[in-house]
Design a protein around this motif. Sequence first.
Motif, PDB file in Angstrom:
ATOM      1  N   LEU A 287       0.832  -1.206   0.000  1.00 18.52           N
ATOM      2  CA  LEU A 287       0.000   0.000   0.000  1.00 18.52           C
ATOM      3  C   LEU A 287       0.866   1.255   0.000  1.00 18.52           C
ATOM      4  O   LEU A 287       0.548   2.243  -0.657  1.00 18.52           O
ATOM      5  N   ASN A 288       1.948   1.217   0.741  1.00 17.06           N
ATOM      6  CA  ASN A 288       2.832   2.367   0.784  1.00 17.06           C
ATOM      7  C   ASN A 288       3.380   2.681  -0.592  1.00 17.06           C
ATOM      8  O   ASN A 288       3.381   3.828  -1.034  1.00 17.06           O
TER       9      ASN A 288
ATOM     10  N   HIS B  69       4.238   5.900  -4.833  1.00 20.72           N
ATOM     11  CA  HIS B  69       5.011   5.740  -6.062  1.00 20.72           C
ATOM     12  C   HIS B  69       4.179   5.471  -7.297  1.00 20.72           C
ATOM     13  O   HIS B  69       4.716   5.124  -8.330  1.00 20.72           O
ATOM     14  N   THR B  70       2.867   5.565  -7.219  1.00 20.74           N
ATOM     15  CA  THR B  70       2.091   5.411  -8.442  1.00 20.74           C
ATOM     16  C   THR B  70       1.285   6.673  -8.665  1.00 20.74           C
ATOM     17  O   THR B  70       0.979   7.413  -7.737  1.00 20.74           O
ATOM     18  N   ASP B  71       0.955   6.885  -9.910  1.00 18.40           N
ATOM     19  CA  ASP B  71       0.200   8.087 -10.257  1.00 18.40           C
ATOM     20  C   ASP B  71      -1.123   8.173  -9.529  1.00 18.40           C
ATOM     21  O   ASP B  71      -1.454   9.181  -8.908  1.00 18.40           O
ATOM     22  N   SER B  72      -1.875   7.082  -9.642  1.00 20.17           N
ATOM     23  CA  SER B  72      -3.212   7.169  -9.054  1.00 20.17           C
ATOM     24  C   SER B  72      -3.116   7.334  -7.549  1.00 20.17           C
ATOM     25  O   SER B  72      -3.926   8.028  -6.938  1.00 20.17           O
TER      26      SER B  72
ATOM     27  N   GLU C  25      -2.994   9.763   8.153  1.00 18.57           N
ATOM     28  CA  GLU C  25      -2.687   9.601   6.734  1.00 18.57           C
ATOM     29  C   GLU C  25      -1.554   8.640   6.487  1.00 18.57           C
ATOM     30  O   GLU C  25      -1.159   8.450   5.337  1.00 18.57           O
ATOM     31  N   SER C  26      -1.012   8.050   7.533  1.00 16.97           N
ATOM     32  CA  SER C  26       0.197   7.284   7.309  1.00 16.97           C
ATOM     33  C   SER C  26      -0.086   5.803   7.315  1.00 16.97           C
ATOM     34  O   SER C  26      -0.432   5.228   8.335  1.00 16.97           O
ATOM     35  N   VAL C  27       0.099   5.167   6.171  1.00 19.86           N
ATOM     36  CA  VAL C  27      -0.155   3.739   6.090  1.00 19.86           C
ATOM     37  C   VAL C  27       0.908   2.968   6.857  1.00 19.86           C
ATOM     38  O   VAL C  27       0.638   1.993   7.532  1.00 19.86           O
ATOM     39  N   ARG C  28       2.130   3.426   6.792  1.00 11.76           N
ATOM     40  CA  ARG C  28       3.200   2.719   7.509  1.00 11.76           C
ATOM     41  C   ARG C  28       3.057   2.919   9.004  1.00 11.76           C
ATOM     42  O   ARG C  28       3.481   2.102   9.799  1.00 11.76           O
TER      43      ARG C  28
END
Lengths: 413, 294, 351
Positions: B155-156, B161-164, B234-237
């Motif tokens: 997920l991080n 690192h992806t556009d979407s 907001e932090s997935v990690r």
Amino acid sequence: MIRARAMKRFGRVLLLLAAAVAASLAIGVDARAETVYNFSVSVDYTGPYAAVMDSWHGGQVAMVDWWNKTRGKELGVRVNLKTYDMRYNPSVVAQNWPSILSGDKPILHLGMGAPDLISLMKRLPEDKVPMIMGTAMVGTVWVPNGWHFSSRPTYSHEFAGLFEYLAGKLPEKRPLRIGTVSTQGVSGYVDIVNGVVKLAKMYPDRFQVVESVWVDIQPINITNEIRRIAKEKPDVILTANNTAQVIATVKALKELGMKVPVVTSSHNGLNEVAKAVPLEDLEGSYSVFAFAPYMDKGVKQAADIFNKYNTSKGTWGTTAAQNASQAILSLRTLERAISKVGAANVTGQAMYDALMAGEFPESGFLGLLPALRFSKDAPFPTGDIKVKAITVRNGKIVSLSDKWLPVPKLDKW
Amino acid sequence: MVDFLQIVLNGVLTGLVYGIVAMSFVVIYRASRIVNLAQGEVLLVGAYFLWTAIFGLHLPLVLGLVVALAACMGFGMILERTIFRPLIGQPAFSIVMASIGLMILLRGLIQVAWGAQDRQFPGILPGGALQVGEFLFNKALLIGAAATVLLVEALNWYFLHTDSGLRLAAVAEDHVTALSMGVSVPRAANIAWVLGVGLASVAAVIVLSGTILGLSVSAIGFRALPVALLGGLESVRGAPLAGVIIGVGEALASEYLDPLTNGAMSQVFPFLIMIGVLLIRPQGLFGWKIIERV
Amino acid sequence: MLPSGVYFESFDREGRYLRTKPQIACFVGLLVLLAGFPFLSNDYLLGIASMMYITMIAVFGLQITVGMAGQINLGQSAFVGIGAYVAAALSGSAGLPFWMTIPAAGLAAGSASILFGLPAVRVKGFYLALTTIAAQVIFPIVVIRLPVAWFGGPNGLAMEPAHIFGRTLGSPMEMYYLCLAVLLVLGTFAFNLQRSRVGRAFRALRDNDIVPGVLGINPFRYKILAFFGGAFFGGISGALYAYFVRYVTTDQFTLWLSVWYIGMLIVGGLHSPLGAILGTLFITGVQETIHHVGTLLLASHSGISGGIVFASTNVVLGGAIIITLIFEPYGLAHRWNLIKAAYRIWPYSHN
């Protein structure tokens, strides 16, 4: 012209009305002139007992229907069950009770649990309607001169009975080492442990509470806590609260590679736990309660009655047995009241007096309950209290013993 | 010493379970700025779907998992479409209230659809423990922990690192601005809910594997709130990390403080941490430092 | 919106709530109806009505905190619980009469709310909701551990019914009048609060967090006051609840109950005390109807599982909240005002 037609119509309606009134009067006058008494019943279809309500209420209804058709017919009495869903909420009980009193005029209330106790404990002596429950009591409602009763003693009494039996079976003469798993913050749960602690204080040579741990109501993993108990080498671990805690305890024991029997009560008993844990893991564990287990040979008649008269989706099991015993106690009380004051004169006061009037013999209970004697000191039987238990032997759930196990005297804590 | 480490270890494993539940919460917030207080009930729905797939429809295990997961994601999309899409751009207050309404609604729907009785949950993860030297690792929790770490990293990578994923960051900051920038907020909410409900189902599998499924399981949703807050919304990690901290803290409190406070500390501990976080450092450990967050 | 032909010659006259004679007449009629209700109904309905009034008082309080001042409070049930416990403790150990214990309960809950309110100064919105949830969860755990002599520990406290001039207020009718009297007093207070200086400060606070400070309204002071007001009402509601049920335990004051209070407020409309009234009325009405239907279904042995019928109250409430939020964010109170306005303009439309 129109008026004439209208008058004719009016006359016709009047005639019909008169006929209806006459018919209803005729039907209302029962040829046998039997007396109808109301028992009010609390049920719960939305709270914690919703899942088992069918068997719960089914047990009560089946017993009452049977009695109405047999003994009741002989005596010319019929018992009507007035059911109210109290949502397991004391404010709903408090809100409905006055209208139940004035509307149904019950001679007895079949209560469900804590909400009934909480709201009605103080009112019943004034309202003069006794309450009989089928669930075990807790120390917090152990007050004298109450009008609330149960066919079962407190949970702590029930466990004491099993502990007494197990202590007797120990290979050497030493106290039985008991570990407890419970939850803080819920009064009933804490009370059970307090009762067991009192038991150990009263009989230090027979029982010893070696460690008490407190976990979540729905714990994820309690291996740490069970390890703490296991260090004290308990003979049994008591988990009286709910199924999730029993399962967590059993899994933790398995993880630690230890085999310690677990002791549970009726509502979180071996059948419930076996839904999630294979019976081999439960080998040697117990469930104990003050009525006969559903597979007991002695309750076959009760089981047959249930199966014959039950119209709900419930099945004969621990719950149905518990509530059938609640019902049969109520009905025998009614019989005794009738014999004292006559079939047409039974009131709540008469029921209370009947309850107090001495021992109810075991023979009247279809094997579901031992002999019971009530007194003003406590809301549960105060004579010789007896319990029965079930255990897992060779992978099957069986009755622990045919005979009733005696409970040592336990003082208020 | 071994005992102490074992306690800590169990705390870590339990904490990672909190972490993955918190993660499902965080993912929804991270992708769409929707606070879902009903996450416990959503988890419950996922668990019931799984039960139906395996015990109701009697599908084989893997197929059942896939079907249940698909159903969960569909369910997430329905929730987003019917409840939260009309509330895009509304103040946070309305969204919180909507999630409260959802909590009540789901509780009722579950009882109507499946009934209130406890039922057996499929034992998907193996039971028992793995013995490594002096230490015991609960197998189910261990697998869960591994899955959590994998999911966190995946997920991080997606969010950073992806556009979407990067577009979603805009939505997480402010709906209206994102819309004006051409980022599709409904699409983001869609993705958020699909991911969130999927994660909740994974959490359900870990928590419930081999135990009883009943209505009270949803309580875990509220226990995960402090974790989400501590890690940063907001932090997935941050979620699993905060989970570990709280899990270990709870375990130590249970061991050392419970006998003193009669069992209170371990249950109150996460909420005390939550209040502390809110008062001292509202963005949590790794959340975005927004000037006017509170 | 007033009918045409109504005008006022002084500011005071215009400032009243009941401005025209028909309005006064309607209000008096309502009071007569409420007072005469016991003679038109039975014990069952009286019990429901009393419980509804008790809930309404708590929701009034919530409206002050959440609706007027914009501070989300998911811990109202804890305040109700504090009020109930204090009333039970004072009435039991100190033997105080109800007209002392009820205000004392309100004040006690209000003081406790200062603790809740302090974080509110720092956090807002969702974070405040979380803080109040935390406080709500911690409440039972703390109360049980306080000395048994104070609050009964885990057992809870039993309670005598209220006494007035030597008479016990135990019957449903007496309880109904007690609850009604308290409700009317507090309701008047709530409606007036809305139009007072403090109420306007609350509204400023709700609309924006920073601007009131610039305008000279101390946000700290008024946020604490908002919580105090809400908790005061909640405490009184709890005291009445204690007199009604006559036993207080922590299990009766849960997070779920807080959620229901908020639900009722949302459905009714956040922005005025009328919303509290309508929301409680509507939700209680629906709930009791469903239960009555359910009980009848049960009694008829129709085979429909009781679980489905009774669980549907949750479905209805949850659905009502969500539908309200999406379609009518201002709640039933807004609808009510629209209907009133339409009635007054009819048959003329102004567009």
